[in-house]
Write a protein that holds these residues in place. Structure first.
Motif, PDB file in Angstrom:
ATOM      1  N   UNK A 144       0.845  -1.191   0.000  1.00 49.18           N
ATOM      2  CA  UNK A 144       0.000   0.000   0.000  1.00 49.18           C
ATOM      3  C   UNK A 144       0.883   1.246   0.000  1.00 49.18           C
ATOM      4  N   UNK A 145       0.314   2.356  -0.446  1.00 52.13           N
ATOM      5  CA  UNK A 145       1.064   3.596  -0.603  1.00 52.13           C
ATOM      6  C   UNK A 145       0.248   4.765  -0.086  1.00 52.13           C
ATOM      7  N   UNK A 146       0.911   5.909   0.045  1.00 52.02           N
ATOM      8  CA  UNK A 146       0.271   7.173   0.363  1.00 52.02           C
ATOM      9  C   UNK A 146      -0.259   7.188   1.796  1.00 52.02           C
ATOM     10  N   UNK A 147      -0.736   8.331   2.226  1.00 49.99           N
ATOM     11  CA  UNK A 147      -1.325   8.451   3.559  1.00 49.99           C
ATOM     12  C   UNK A 147      -2.650   7.704   3.648  1.00 49.99           C
ATOM     13  N   UNK A 148      -3.270   7.450   2.509  1.00 54.41           N
ATOM     14  CA  UNK A 148      -4.537   6.714   2.498  1.00 54.41           C
ATOM     15  C   UNK A 148      -4.329   5.206   2.570  1.00 54.41           C
ATOM     16  N   UNK A 149      -3.078   4.780   2.450  1.00 56.75           N
ATOM     17  CA  UNK A 149      -2.704   3.367   2.556  1.00 56.75           C
ATOM     18  C   UNK A 149      -3.542   2.494   1.624  1.00 56.75           C
ATOM     19  N   UNK A 150      -3.532   2.871   0.346  1.00 54.60           N
ATOM     20  CA  UNK A 150      -4.262   2.115  -0.663  1.00 54.60           C
ATOM     21  C   UNK A 150      -3.279   1.449  -1.622  1.00 54.60           C
ATOM     22  N   UNK A 151      -3.623   0.259  -2.158  1.00 58.18           N
ATOM     23  CA  UNK A 151      -2.802  -0.341  -3.205  1.00 58.18           C
ATOM     24  C   UNK A 151      -2.770   0.564  -4.433  1.00 58.18           C
ATOM     25  N   UNK A 152      -1.778   0.357  -5.262  1.00 56.52           N
ATOM     26  CA  UNK A 152      -1.579   1.215  -6.434  1.00 56.52           C
ATOM     27  C   UNK A 152      -2.649   0.974  -7.485  1.00 56.52           C
ATOM     28  N   UNK A 153      -3.264   2.035  -7.936  1.00 55.12           N
ATOM     29  CA  UNK A 153      -4.202   2.014  -9.061  1.00 55.12           C
ATOM     30  C   UNK A 153      -3.512   2.709 -10.226  1.00 55.12           C
ATOM     31  N   UNK A 154      -3.160   1.986 -11.288  1.00 54.07           N
ATOM     32  CA  UNK A 154      -2.397   2.603 -12.381  1.00 54.07           C
ATOM     33  C   UNK A 154      -3.157   3.682 -13.140  1.00 54.07           C
ATOM     34  N   UNK A 155      -4.460   3.808 -12.897  1.00 56.27           N
ATOM     35  CA  UNK A 155      -5.227   4.880 -13.545  1.00 56.27           C
ATOM     36  C   UNK A 155      -4.999   6.233 -12.865  1.00 56.27           C
ATOM     37  N   UNK A 156      -4.498   6.203 -11.647  1.00 53.18           N
ATOM     38  CA  UNK A 156      -4.386   7.431 -10.863  1.00 53.18           C
ATOM     39  C   UNK A 156      -2.955   7.963 -10.864  1.00 53.18           C
ATOM     40  N   UNK A 157      -2.832   9.266 -11.040  1.00 51.74           N
ATOM     41  CA  UNK A 157      -1.533   9.928 -11.004  1.00 51.74           C
ATOM     42  C   UNK A 157      -0.995   9.906  -9.577  1.00 51.74           C
ATOM     43  N   UNK A 158       0.299   9.587  -9.448  1.00 55.29           N
ATOM     44  CA  UNK A 158       0.953   9.628  -8.139  1.00 55.29           C
ATOM     45  C   UNK A 158       2.310  10.305  -8.287  1.00 55.29           C
ATOM     46  N   UNK A 159       2.784  10.860  -7.195  1.00 51.67           N
ATOM     47  CA  UNK A 159       4.078  11.525  -7.183  1.00 51.67           C
ATOM     48  C   UNK A 159       4.891  10.950  -6.025  1.00 51.67           C
ATOM     49  N   UNK A 160       6.212  10.882  -6.215  1.00 58.15           N
ATOM     50  CA  UNK A 160       7.065  10.219  -5.237  1.00 58.15           C
ATOM     51  C   UNK A 160       7.784  11.227  -4.352  1.00 58.15           C
ATOM     52  N   UNK A 161       7.838  10.913  -3.055  1.00 57.35           N
ATOM     53  CA  UNK A 161       8.581  11.733  -2.102  1.00 57.35           C
ATOM     54  C   UNK A 161      10.074  11.512  -2.302  1.00 57.35           C
ATOM     55  N   UNK A 162      10.837  12.603  -2.391  1.00 61.45           N
ATOM     56  CA  UNK A 162      12.284  12.492  -2.558  1.00 61.45           C
ATOM     57  C   UNK A 162      12.977  12.015  -1.283  1.00 61.45           C
ATOM     58  N   UNK A 163      12.256  12.055  -0.165  1.00 60.33           N
ATOM     59  CA  UNK A 163      12.849  11.624   1.092  1.00 60.33           C
ATOM     60  C   UNK A 163      12.664  10.142   1.342  1.00 60.33           C
ATOM     61  N   UNK A 164      11.430   9.727   1.618  1.00 58.46           N
ATOM     62  CA  UNK A 164      11.150   8.329   1.968  1.00 58.46           C
ATOM     63  C   UNK A 164      10.876   7.459   0.754  1.00 58.46           C
ATOM     64  N   UNK A 165      10.715   8.051  -0.442  1.00 54.76           N
ATOM     65  CA  UNK A 165      10.434   7.379  -1.733  1.00 54.76           C
ATOM     66  C   UNK A 165       9.054   6.726  -1.765  1.00 54.76           C
ATOM     67  N   UNK A 166       8.188   7.040  -0.802  1.00 54.29           N
ATOM     68  CA  UNK A 166       6.811   6.559  -0.883  1.00 54.29           C
ATOM     69  C   UNK A 166       6.085   7.355  -1.972  1.00 54.29           C
ATOM     70  N   UNK A 167       4.957   6.815  -2.424  1.00 49.18           N
ATOM     71  CA  UNK A 167       4.173   7.447  -3.481  1.00 49.18           C
ATOM     72  C   UNK A 167       2.894   8.032  -2.897  1.00 49.18           C
ATOM     73  N   UNK A 168       2.452   9.176  -3.459  1.00 48.42           N
ATOM     74  CA  UNK A 168       1.309   9.881  -2.899  1.00 48.42           C
ATOM     75  C   UNK A 168       0.346  10.333  -3.991  1.00 48.42           C
TER      76      UNK A 168
END
Length: 220
Positions: A144-168
């Motif tokens: 899971x990713x982001x603060x919403x802790x959801x699995x990745x949906x390839x239809x949705x745009x996400x951006x990566x944190x340069x610090x922890x490398x998590x996606x949001x």
């Protein structure tokens, strides 16, 4: 309709391939196909060909298939992280007439799908096996990713944190997609400091931005 034969079992012949005259395409075991829905207003079903058989004189051809389920056909229905082209391979097997086949399609692994440069109307992806009798999935959990802790949906745009490398997701960071596309450096709330926040410039020239993920481009 043309068929090529491989094995004979009693009065049943197993075919290497079979050409469906209505679509002028040859199908083989392992192919993924569109199957006609009894409801014309609904999209076609999707299935994987397991085996093609005929009687010993080469007629009465039947296709043994394994159904894919769309998210909305599953027990709990479509979830926010399910992609528009996501399907689940199931344990539901069936025997159908080849006349119900409307065309061939491609069901990719999740990894290969997210690597595609372009996505066509016959491209789908599968990351779960669906147990139709119980409504359970294998695997029963994914990253899971982001603060919403959801699995990745390839239809949705996400951006990566340069610090922890998590996606949001931009909306989870209280910004629009357009604003997110102009950010050269992103530090999430957990990683950010006053100095790092300065690097977040929503008005930066998007031509100079390096984005980590973009939504896929669909071929029309």
């Amino acid at each position: 309709m043309h068929q090529s034969m491989a094995k004979v079992r009693g009065n049943e012949k197993t075919l290497d391939s079979y050409t469906v005259k209505a679509i002028n395409e040859s199908i083989r075991p392992g192919d993924c196909v569109f199957m006609r829905s009894p409801n014309p207003s609904k999209p076609p079903y999707i299935a994987k060909v397991d085996k093609i058989v005929s009687d010993d004189n080469g007629s009465n051809v039947k296709v043994h298939i394994r159904w894919y389920y769309r998210p909305e056909e599953s027990k709990d229905g479509k979830q926010p992280f399910h992609g528009s082209t996501e399907v689940f391979i199931s344990d539901h097997r069936d025997v159908q007439s080849p006349d119900t086949i409307e065309g061939k399609c491609k069901v990719h692994t999740f990894k290969s799908y997210t690597s595609l440069d372009d996505i066509g109307n016959d491209d789908f992806f599968c990351r779960f096996e669906y147990h139709s009798s119980t409504g359970d999935f294998t695997p029963n959990s994914v990253a899971v990713y982001c603060t919403c802790e959801m699995p990745y949906n390839p239809d949705q745009f996400m951006i990566q944190c340069d610090g922890c490398t998590d996606w949001f997701h931009p909306d989870c960071l209280k910004m629009t997609v357009d604003e997110a596309k102009t950010i050269e450096h992103l530090f999430c709330q957990s990683c950010s400091s006053e100095e790092q926040r300065i690097l977040q410039n929503p008005r930066a020239n998007s031509r100079n931005s390096t984005m980590k993920v973009e939504t896929k481009r669909r071929r029309r």
